[in-house]
Scaffold this motif. Sequence first.
Motif: not given
Lengths: 263, 448
Positions: B179, A105-106, B190, B192, A157, A111-115, B186, A108-109, B175-176, A161, B171-173
């Motif tokens: 989180l 999760m650290g 970041l 989000w 984590r 990596i970016g959206w949806c990937k 957290f 994620y910033g 990860k988000e 970052q 599927i797409a979200l």
Amino acid sequence: MSVPTHPPSVPLAIDDLTVAYNEKPVLWDIDLDIPEGKLVGIVGPNGAGKSTLIKACLDLVPRASGRVMIYGEEYKKNRRMVGYVPQRESVDWDFPVSALDVVAMGTYGKIGWCKPVGKKYKQQAMEALDRVGLADYAGRQISQLSGGQQQRVFLARALAQDAQLYFMDEPFAAVDAATERAIVTLLHELKDQGKTCLVVHHDLATVNEYFDWLILLNLRVVKAGPTHEVFTAENLKATYGGTLSALAEAGEALKQTKGAITS
Amino acid sequence: MMLGFMWSDLWEVLLLQKYNTRLVVVCTILLGISAGLAGSFLLLRKRSLMSDTLSHACLPGIGLMFIMVTLAGGNGKSLSLLLLGATITGLLGVIMVTAIRNTSRIKDDAAMGIVLSVFFGLGIVMLSLAQTMGGAAAGLESFIYGKTASMVSQDLHYLLWITGATLILCIALQKEFSLICFDENFARSLAWPVHFLDMVMMGLVVAVTVVGLQAVGLILIIAFMIIPAASARFWTEKYRYMWMLAGMIGGVSGWFGASVSALLPRMPAGAVIVLVSGVAFLFSMFFGTARGVLKIKSRQSRMRKKIGRQHLLRAVYEVLEREENGTNSPIALDLLTNKRSWSPKEFTKLVSQAKREDHLEPVSGNRLQLSESGFAEAARYTRNHRLWELYLIRFADVATRHVDRDADHVEHVLGPELVRQLEIELDQTAHGIDLPDSPHASIGEYSI
């Protein structure tokens, strides 16, 4: 009134910060300039606003007034330079993720959206886990880790970052000796890399040993500066007030410190 | 004969071969899948009851929309308009819960209870008013209990879209979503957009709820959201499998439940589906491979065995120390049973367990002897135990949080320096143990 400017080399500059919950101020007129590459302890009695100070810096609680600058810019702009270790109790450790998932999760910033979390980032997360000595536990569900291990997962984590400035909320709370040592080692590694760490701490006995800079906090900044200047009986009394047990603890800590210095 | 007929009928319905039930069964499968997916994130976000509030808050919208459209001279039973009305008041209900929580000191559960009941009451009033407007309002109460028979191809159309959208967003979200479910602060640090992600998640829940209202009714729709997700949790420790599994359990429950209800006269599908998923939940709760009751019980019994083993070996070692000068030799059983509060039954069990683990040599009569590996293990347990005891006494102020009795090597936890110091003290009190190298490979089993 002119707003003071801060050079971009100052990791954290706080001007005139006031935070209030339900109209009750919990932090008053905080002014702080934290120098780069220091291990900074934040110490004060319960309810002194230590966690709130961190949260206000991270834009997690609304500010009634004031400004927080990270390396000369607003937090919004430079948030990539900031790492955060929340209190361990702030999350549900029953959540269905593995230690590696949490550490990832650290990243994620970045990596970016949806990937999905790619190989490269899994590798980074693995390295971070390794640095806190938990590489063998990567696949463990987080509820199966001990309290100290969970704390180290949170630290990993933050490492993932890859930040310049770290905020850590009571990382030493209720951890085992191995974890305490691991955290101290890690803090020194970070310092050697020129990174700055702000650590909320409650154990007065170890303040001198762990931190080279100190903020004594009790709703306002009682004193801030190099530990050897700030960590005095007088300042501790001003911070902890008349509460007897706290004063006794502080006195004990000071005695030990003196003993350590003279011996 | 009768039963055989039923079975072949059921088979036909399950395989979607019957024209008149095909639509209903496909609709409930899709509803089960999308509700299971959306529900698993709702569960992880700890907002399960939100979906109940939401569904109850839909009712006034349905009644109000019917009245308004009818008064305007339109067709009050137009499905898309009714569902639009449901969406509007449903969202209003969710917003009100948030508003009550944020502006007053009232907690989430109370806020939900208030909004749920008031909106439902309003809905009942609206429906009663609608009844006075003539016979066209007759079918409206099916939104309360659900009526699969009233489903039309338009429902299927909506459900296809919503299932597709739910799948793509999950599927797409994932990860988000995971989180913000795990660590909201957290996520915010970041940067989000937690509120936006929450809105997307709630949007999915609203869409699934509104479309599912007709089929299962507003009272039971919460079961579609929560039961599959809660069941899935027993089978996996990973959220990415959990939500897929929840979708599958939901889909299968919908498929099977709707098929069975299609064969029984006047049996509402919603209720049967909920019962089917209830059975799935019970099964998962007991037999789930990740955290089912049986799994946890077996873990606990392993733990008890381990503690029993340590106690037995340590007791034997202490007797050997006292009677035999610390060398491995046969000892009488009653010397042991005096040492602890073992019942005869427990003791026999412990001994036979230790024999199975090769810690005891087979010796005849009322005696027992440690095997070579058992002796090494016993020495190790005893030494660790004593070091911890001593540590607790010497460092009572800081000790408790550092104690890890399970640790194979005390050194790993306390550091070699401190252990050496403790050992010197142990030796002075004549409790020291020279730890032989264990010849037994099983040592690795416990090492950290």
